[in-house]
Design an enzyme around this catalytic site. Structure first.
Site, short mmCIF file in Angstrom:
data_model
loop_
_atom_site.label_atom_id
_atom_site.label_comp_id
_atom_site.label_asym_id
_atom_site.label_seq_id
_atom_site.Cartn_x
_atom_site.Cartn_y
_atom_site.Cartn_z
N HIS A 65 32.32 70.08 4.94
CA HIS A 65 31.92 71.39 5.50
C HIS A 65 33.14 72.15 6.01
O HIS A 65 33.71 71.80 7.05
CB HIS A 65 30.92 71.17 6.64
CG HIS A 65 30.30 72.43 7.16
ND1 HIS A 65 28.94 72.67 7.14
CD2 HIS A 65 30.85 73.53 7.74
CE1 HIS A 65 28.69 73.85 7.66
NE2 HIS A 65 29.83 74.40 8.06
N HIS A 67 35.10 76.35 5.93
CA HIS A 67 35.00 77.78 5.57
C HIS A 67 36.39 78.25 5.15
O HIS A 67 37.14 78.77 5.96
CB HIS A 67 34.49 78.60 6.76
CG HIS A 67 33.09 78.26 7.16
ND1 HIS A 67 32.01 79.02 6.77
CD2 HIS A 67 32.60 77.26 7.93
CE1 HIS A 67 30.90 78.48 7.26
NE2 HIS A 67 31.23 77.40 7.99
N GLN A 161 26.18 84.53 5.84
CA GLN A 161 26.62 84.45 7.25
C GLN A 161 25.90 85.47 8.14
O GLN A 161 25.72 85.23 9.33
CB GLN A 161 28.14 84.66 7.32
CG GLN A 161 28.72 84.87 8.70
CD GLN A 161 28.90 83.62 9.52
OE1 GLN A 161 29.90 82.94 9.39
NE2 GLN A 161 27.92 83.29 10.36
N HIS A 219 23.43 76.23 7.09
CA HIS A 219 23.72 76.16 8.53
C HIS A 219 22.36 76.23 9.23
O HIS A 219 21.62 77.20 9.04
CB HIS A 219 24.57 77.34 8.97
CG HIS A 219 26.01 77.23 8.55
ND1 HIS A 219 26.40 77.09 7.25
CD2 HIS A 219 27.15 77.26 9.30
CE1 HIS A 219 27.73 77.03 7.21
NE2 HIS A 219 28.21 77.12 8.43
N GLU A 222 22.25 76.38 14.64
CA GLU A 222 23.55 76.24 15.30
C GLU A 222 23.51 77.00 16.63
O GLU A 222 24.10 78.06 16.80
CB GLU A 222 24.69 76.77 14.41
CG GLU A 222 26.07 76.39 14.96
CD GLU A 222 27.23 76.90 14.10
OE1 GLU A 222 26.99 77.50 13.06
OE2 GLU A 222 28.38 76.67 14.51
N ASP A 318 35.05 72.25 9.31
CA ASP A 318 34.37 73.52 9.59
C ASP A 318 35.34 74.70 9.64
O ASP A 318 35.29 75.56 8.78
CB ASP A 318 33.55 73.42 10.89
CG ASP A 318 32.49 74.51 11.02
OD1 ASP A 318 32.23 75.20 10.01
OD2 ASP A 318 31.92 74.67 12.12
ZN LIG Z 1 30.02 76.17 9.29
#
Ligand SMILES: [Zn+2]
Length: 421
Positions: A65, A67, A161, A219, A222, A318
Site C-alpha cells: 500500500h 501512494h 480519493q 481505503h 480511515e 502508505d
Molecule cells: Zn492510503
C-alpha cells in the site's frame, strides 16, 4: 500451482551460505535465468557467485500500500497544521491540478529506487482518480510502471480519493482509468457525504470491478469515528458478489473504535469473505487521534485480533514525504519496526509474523503467492540482509547487501560503518 522448473543445469547465479528465512542451517541457492533451481549443498560453478557468509536471505519485500503519485511533494506544499486526513487531502488539491506525467515519474522514481535498494521488488500503488487531477496520476504511474519494470513490479489501483458520488464525473473517470491499464478498482466509501452514500459508493466499485473482471482494494473507514461502518457492508457485499479472496481493505482504523462485540462480528464477516487487510501504522499513528485529549488513541486497526481470527494482514508504507506524512524512506524494515510498535507485536512468534506480513502475507494480498518464496521453481526475487534473523533485521534495519529480482542483481549495498577506536 506452479510446475517445478527444470533448467538445463547451467546456473547463472549461485548464492553460497545463505541463512534462509524459516530454515536452520545455511544453504546454497542456485539460480537459472529468473528461477531458483537448486537449494541445499549446491556444487558447480556459476558466472556470478555471492558468498552470503551466513547472512539472512529472504524473499524480496512487498509493499502492499503506497501512494506513488503523491510522494515527495511534502517540501512544495504548506504544512498540515491540524495533522488530519481532511486537511492533507485539501492541501494537495492545488498541487494535484498542476501534476504532470513527467513530474510524477520523477518523484515516484525516486521512491521506487529507494525501495529497490531497501529490498522491495513489488508494490501496489494507489493513483488518485478525480475531477481535480483527472487521469494524470494514472497516466503518470503507468509511465512509472513501464520505466522501472526491471527493478519493480507495480500494481496500480484506480483510487477515488475525493469520493465518487460527492465528486460527479469520477465514476466515468474510474472506468477510463481501468481502460487505460489500472489493475484494480479502489474506493474510499467513508469519505462520501452524507455518510449514507458509503454503501452506494461500494456498489459502484463492485459494478466497475465486475465490468473489468478486476480485483478491488479500498481505503475503508480511515477515521476514529465508531459510526463509520463500511467494512461490514464491504464484507457482506464481497460474499454476495462471489468476490471472496479478491478484495482488500486498507486502513480500517474505525474497527479499533467499535465496541468489542461489534468488532468481533465484523472480523468474523471479514474472515468469511476472505478479505485481505492492510494496516498503515506509519501514517495512521500521526493522522488519527488528532481530536483526542488523553489518552490519545493509536488509530490503527485491530491487528492482533485480525491475525488471531486467521485473516491475512499486511502493512504498507502508505506515504513518503507528502501532506499526510512528512517522513518515510521506502524501507519495509522500518515500516515493520513501526508496525510492530504500533500493534504491540513483540513476542518471538509475533515478530516472525511481522516479517511474514511484508513477505508471504503480502504476496497473498497481491495474488502472486504461487510464484513467491524461496523454493525450487519460484522466481528468484531475493534480498540478502546483513542480519542473523528476522528479529535482528527488524531491530537494526541493517544493509540489504544484495537485492535480486528475476535472477538479476539489481542492487548492492554496503555502508562500511566503522568506529575509530
Ligand atoms: Zn492510503
Amino acid at each position: 500451482m506452479l510446475q517445478k522448473y527444470v533448467g538445463d543445469g547451467k546456473m547463472d547465479l549461485l548464492i553460497k551460505n545463505a541463512r534462509i528465512v524459516g530454515r536452520k542451517d545455511p544453504n546454497d541457492i542456485g539460480i537459472e535465468g529468473e528461477r531458483i533451481t537448486k537449494i541445499g549443498k549446491v556444487s558447480g560453478r556459476a558466472p556470478k557467485t555471492i558468498d552470503a557468509k551466513g547472512m539472512l536471505v529472504s524473499p524480496a519485500f512487498i509493499d502492499t500500500h503506497i501512494h506513488l503519485d503523491k510522494c515527495m511533494i511534502g517540501d512544495d506544499i504548506r504544512p498540515n497544521v491540524s495533522g488530519t486526513l481532511q486537511e492533507a487531502i485539501e492541501i494537495i488539491w492545488e498541487k494535484k491540478r498542476k501534476y504532470t506525467v513527467a513530474d510524477i515519474v520523477k518523484r515516484a522514481g525516486e521512491v521506487i529506487e529507494l525501495a529497490a535498494l531497501n529490498g522491495t521488488t513489488r508494490m501496489r500503488t494507489h493513483a488518485d482518480v478525480d475531477t481535480i487531477g483527472g487521469l494524470t496520476p494514472i497516466k503518470g504511474l503507468l509511465a512509472v510502471r513501464e520505466k522501472f519494470k526491471n527493478i519493480m513490479d507495480i500494481q496500480i489501483v484506480a483510487f477515488p480519493q475525493e469520493g465518487i458520488l460527492r465528486d460527479p464525473g469520477t465514476e466515468e473517470l474510474m472506468r477510463k482509468a481501468m481502460e487505460l491499464g489500472a489493475d484494480l478498482v479502489g474506493g474510499m466509501p467513508h469519505h462520501e457525504r452524507p455518510y449514507s452514500e458509503a454503501r452506494p459508493h461500494i456498489d459502484i466499485c463492485f459494478e466497475i470491478a465486475k465490468e473489468f473482471d478486476a480485483d478491488i482494494d479500498m481505503h475503508v473507514d480511515e477515521t476514529d469515528d465508531p459510526n463509520s461502518r463500511s467494512l461490514e457492508y464491504l464484507a457482506e457485499k464481497t460474499a454476495k458478489e462471489g468476490y471472496q479472496g479478491r478484495v482488500t481493505a486498507g486502513h480500517t482504523c474505525a474497527l479499533a473504535a467499535y465496541p468489542d462485540d461489534y468488532a468481533k462480528e465484523v472480523i468474523r464477516k471479514v474472515k468469511l469473505a476472505n478479505i485481505n487487510m492492510i494496516t498503515n501504522p506509519v501514517t495512521n499513528l500521526v493522522i488519527q487521534g488528532r481530536g483526542d485529549k488523553q489518552p490519545i488513541r493509536r488509530g490503527i486497526t485491530r491487528v492482533k485480533e485480525l491475525l488471531a481470527a486467521g485473516v491475512n494482514v499486511t502493512f504498507g508504507q502508505d506515504c513518503v514525504n507528502d501532506a499526510f506524512y512528512p517522513f518515510g524512506k521506502a524501507d519495509m524494515l522500518e515500516v515493520a519496526n513501526i508496525s510492530a510498535h504500533a500493534a504491540q507485536l513483540t513476542m518471538p512468534d509475533e515478530i516472525e509474523t511481522v516479517f511474514e506480513m511484508m513477505t508471504t502475507n503480502a504476496a497473498r494480498t497481491l495474488g502472486v503467492l504461487d510464484d513467491y518464496g524461496i523454493a525450487v521453481g519460484k522466481r528468484a526475487d531475493l534480498v540478502i540482509i546483513d542480519a542473523s534473523s528476522p528479529k535482528d533485521a527488524i531491530r537494526r534495519q541493517p544493509d540489504r547487501r544484495w537485492v535480486i529480482k528475476g535472477g538479476k542483481i539489481i542492487a548492492e549495498n554496503t555502508s562500511n560503518r566503522k568506529l575509530k577506536t
